[in-house]
Design a protein around this motif. Structure first.
Motif, short mmCIF file in Angstrom:
data_model
loop_
_atom_site.label_atom_id
_atom_site.label_comp_id
_atom_site.label_asym_id
_atom_site.label_seq_id
_atom_site.Cartn_x
_atom_site.Cartn_y
_atom_site.Cartn_z
N ALA A 95 77.28 54.39 -92.64
CA ALA A 95 77.42 52.97 -92.94
C ALA A 95 76.70 52.23 -91.72
O ALA A 95 75.85 51.23 -92.31
CB ALA A 95 78.99 52.73 -92.98
N VAL A 96 76.68 52.37 -90.50
CA VAL A 96 76.02 51.91 -89.73
C VAL A 96 74.30 52.03 -89.90
O VAL A 96 73.89 50.90 -89.71
CB VAL A 96 76.23 52.29 -88.07
CG1 VAL A 96 75.37 51.56 -87.13
CG2 VAL A 96 77.89 51.77 -87.90
N THR A 97 73.97 53.30 -90.31
CA THR A 97 72.68 53.42 -90.47
C THR A 97 72.01 52.65 -91.67
O THR A 97 71.10 51.79 -91.72
CB THR A 97 72.19 54.82 -90.95
OG1 THR A 97 72.58 55.60 -89.77
CG2 THR A 97 70.93 54.96 -91.07
N CYS A 103 76.33 46.74 -85.22
CA CYS A 103 75.93 48.16 -85.51
C CYS A 103 75.94 48.97 -84.23
O CYS A 103 76.28 50.15 -84.06
CB CYS A 103 74.83 48.14 -86.26
SG CYS A 103 75.13 47.55 -87.99
N LEU A 104 75.04 48.33 -83.27
CA LEU A 104 74.92 49.09 -82.04
C LEU A 104 76.08 49.50 -81.16
O LEU A 104 76.10 50.51 -80.72
CB LEU A 104 73.74 48.14 -81.08
CG LEU A 104 72.42 48.14 -81.79
CD1 LEU A 104 71.46 47.32 -81.00
CD2 LEU A 104 71.62 49.73 -82.25
N PHE A 105 76.96 48.54 -81.05
CA PHE A 105 78.33 48.76 -80.34
C PHE A 105 79.16 49.67 -80.98
O PHE A 105 80.07 50.32 -80.46
CB PHE A 105 78.92 47.36 -79.84
CG PHE A 105 78.21 46.73 -78.80
CD1 PHE A 105 78.39 47.37 -77.54
CD2 PHE A 105 77.33 45.85 -78.73
CE1 PHE A 105 78.11 46.64 -76.53
CE2 PHE A 105 76.66 45.14 -77.76
CZ PHE A 105 77.33 45.63 -76.45
N ILE A 106 79.27 49.73 -82.18
CA ILE A 106 79.94 50.82 -83.23
C ILE A 106 79.54 52.05 -82.93
O ILE A 106 80.24 53.00 -82.53
CB ILE A 106 79.84 50.37 -84.58
CG1 ILE A 106 80.67 49.09 -84.90
CG2 ILE A 106 80.33 51.47 -85.40
CD1 ILE A 106 80.61 48.68 -86.35
N LEU A 107 78.22 52.24 -83.08
CA LEU A 107 77.67 53.50 -82.41
C LEU A 107 77.84 53.93 -81.05
O LEU A 107 78.28 55.02 -80.49
CB LEU A 107 76.18 53.50 -82.63
CG LEU A 107 75.54 53.45 -84.09
CD1 LEU A 107 73.95 53.47 -84.04
CD2 LEU A 107 76.05 54.69 -84.96
N LEU A 108 77.86 52.67 -80.00
CA LEU A 108 78.23 53.21 -78.93
C LEU A 108 79.85 53.56 -78.57
O LEU A 108 80.03 54.41 -77.89
CB LEU A 108 77.92 51.95 -77.85
CG LEU A 108 78.20 51.97 -76.44
CD1 LEU A 108 77.48 53.33 -75.68
CD2 LEU A 108 78.02 50.75 -75.77
N GLY A 109 80.60 52.72 -79.26
CA GLY A 109 82.25 53.18 -79.04
C GLY A 109 82.49 54.42 -79.91
O GLY A 109 83.22 55.06 -79.35
#
Length: 513
Positions: free
Chosen positions: A117-119, A287-293
């Motif tokens: 979903a982030v992608t 999106c970037l912070f979701i991937l980091l989390g």
């Protein structure tokens, strides 16, 4: 459906025709026409109905996310008890590290759904940046064309005012002096008075050259004795810095002003572009912070990003509603722009329909509405030149004192003829029609394409954030808490059998010990 008419070098694009062909329903669910009438309440209802589709999609998204949240909350206890039993069984046959098979597969599935979903959201953000740039390019071309048209109109007014001022100066100054000098000679006095009469005729004719209906009607109705209209001298400047007075009486000047429209569009476009950039940056940060989390397994970071994802979801569906209405309204305008301009009261209140049609179509079969006035003015200037040449040959030998006044009149006449030729070139339809076509291309080609890309971005980002909100609660609930990590580390460090087995395994691996 209204009949589609085109202007030279412009034709409605495929996307304009597709969007224009969409069915229109009002609030009573009755079919309506798709003619662009922005002031009509019935037409506005059709746009509201189309915008409400995004509101319906928002409600569906909220129901989907709510169903997943209910699923996680209701099944949490059952999953915890089943997971504890499976962990006890797995501990007998494993080293005690990692998750069980079923639980691990569930966690992996939820995590990968969130990553996918982030992608998708990142792809939507890229499309949004491109669409925002395309829309900005279209609006820049539109405003540039409007400023160029405003520069042309200001130049026409300036040439008319300069020519009238020069002729008025010659009538009140040198010609009056020549009449006094030629009082004793009737032929020379008649020629001088003819020059005065022709100059006044040219003044009246040039004063009648106006884009307003009243000025044109007056000029055609009375060819020789037209009362001069009040001409306000305007000094044109390059289109990039052309100033425009903002009307104080209302939101839109009447009649329509291209310079006012250009400045208004530039200000609104700056705010629109900046708003979309901020929205795109918000989505990108989320999106970037979701991937980091997910990578750091930071539960607090994912909870914070979940709150921002809710905000982004509402903004995405809201922007999609505005974009849908704008795209449909723009397609209705771009399908037949001439009809709207000719029928709009903002354009026709101060401008003749014949003049508008001449400049919008610029057909070779159409004659200029100013052709009669220009022909008469050219003929009058030629007659003035003939009379002055006759006075130069015959009157100066007898009246040498009249040479100075005659030379001044000839100089003013030469300047007037130069301005007149420039005026004829500017009044030709090709220049203003080119600006009109360029503005249509910028608005209906690049602007339309940019809005479609922005609509696609809003739709994809809304889907992505819906999927993110459905998957993130399951992802951050599966992360081990700090107390669990602490207990696992203590149990591993205090277990004497685990350390003894590890040391024994290490000794067996060293054959020389």
């Amino acid at each position: 459906m209204a009949a589609m008419t085109t202007v030279p070098s412009y034709a409605p694009s495929l996307w304009v025709r597709v969007c224009h062909a969409l069915p229109r329903l009002d609030l009573t669910m009755q079919m309506r026409d798709n003619v662009f009438v922005p002031d009509s309440w019935e037409y506005q209802q059709t746009l509201l109905v189309l915008s409400s589709l995004s509101a319906i999609a928002l409600v569906v998204s909220l129901l989907v996310v709510l169903s997943f949240l209910i699923h996680y909350c209701c099944c949490h206890r059952g999953d915890r008890s089943e997971g504890s039993e499976e962990e006890e069984e797995d501990e007998d046959g494993s080293t005690g590290h990692g998750y069980s098979g079923k639980k691990g597969r569930g966690i992996c599935c939820v995590t990968w759904v969130a990553v996918a979903a982030v992608t998708l959201c990142c792809v939507a953000i890229g499309i949004g940046f491109y669409g925002n740039s395309e829309a900005n390019d279209g609006m820049y071309q539109l405003t540039s064309s409007l400023l160029t048209a405003n520069y042309t109109l200001a130049s026409i007014d300036l040439l008319i005012s300069d020519t009238i001022s020069g002729l008025q100066l010659s009538v009140s100054g040198p010609l009056s002096s020549m009449e006094e000098l030629f009082t004793g000679s009737k032929p020379f006095l008649v020629s001088t008075r003819n020059c005065r009469r022709l100059s006044e005729n040219v003044i009246n004719l040039l004063s009648s050259i106006s884009l307003s209906r009243s000025g044109l009607d007056a000029g055609l109705g009375n060819d020789s004795s037209v009362s001069g209209a009040a001409i306000t001298p305007l000094t044109p400047v390059p289109p990039s810095v052309a100033p425009t007075m903002v009307p104080s009486g209302g939101l839109m000047p009447n009649p329509f002003s291209p310079g006012w429209a250009a400045n208004t569009l530039m200000v609104n476009e700056d705010y629109r572009w900046l708003s979309y950039v901020l929205l795109l940056l918000l989505d990108l940060i989320v999106c970037l912070f979701i991937l980091l989390g997910l990578a750091k397994q930071a539960r607090w970071l994912l909870i914070l990003m979940t709150v921002l994802a809710w905000l982004a979801l509402f903004l995405s569906w809201g922007s999609l509603g505005l974009e849908t209405a704008t795209v449909v309204a723009l397609s209705d305008f771009c399908s037949d722009p001439n009809a709207f301009v000719l029928n709009s009261t903002q354009f026709t209140t101060g401008t003749s329909a014949d003049i508008l049609d001449y400049y919008l179509t610029c057909s070779r079969r159409m004659n200029s509405p100013f052709q009669q006035l220009l022909t008469q003015s050219q003929r009058a200037l030629s007659n003035i030149h003939t009379h002055l040449s006759s006075l130069d040959r015959n009157a100066l030998p007898q009246f040498p004192k009249a040479e100075k006044s005659l030379r001044e009149v000839q100089q003013i006449l030469n300047s007037t003829e130069g301005n007149f030729h420039q005026l004829v070139a500017l009044l030709n339809c090709r220049g203003l029609n080119k600006d009109y076509i360029d503005s249509l291309k910028g608005l209906c080609y690049d602007g339309m394409e940019g809005l479609l890309y922005l609509s696609l971005y809003s739709f994809l980002s809304a889907l992505a954030f819906t999927a993110i909100l459905c998957s993130l609660p399951g992802a951050w609930r599966s992360f081990p808490s700090e107390s669990e990590e602490y207990e696992d580390s203590d149990s591993e460090s205090e277990d004497p059998f685990t350390s003894h087995q590890d040391s024994k395994r290490f000794l067996q691996w060293q054959p020389w010990l």
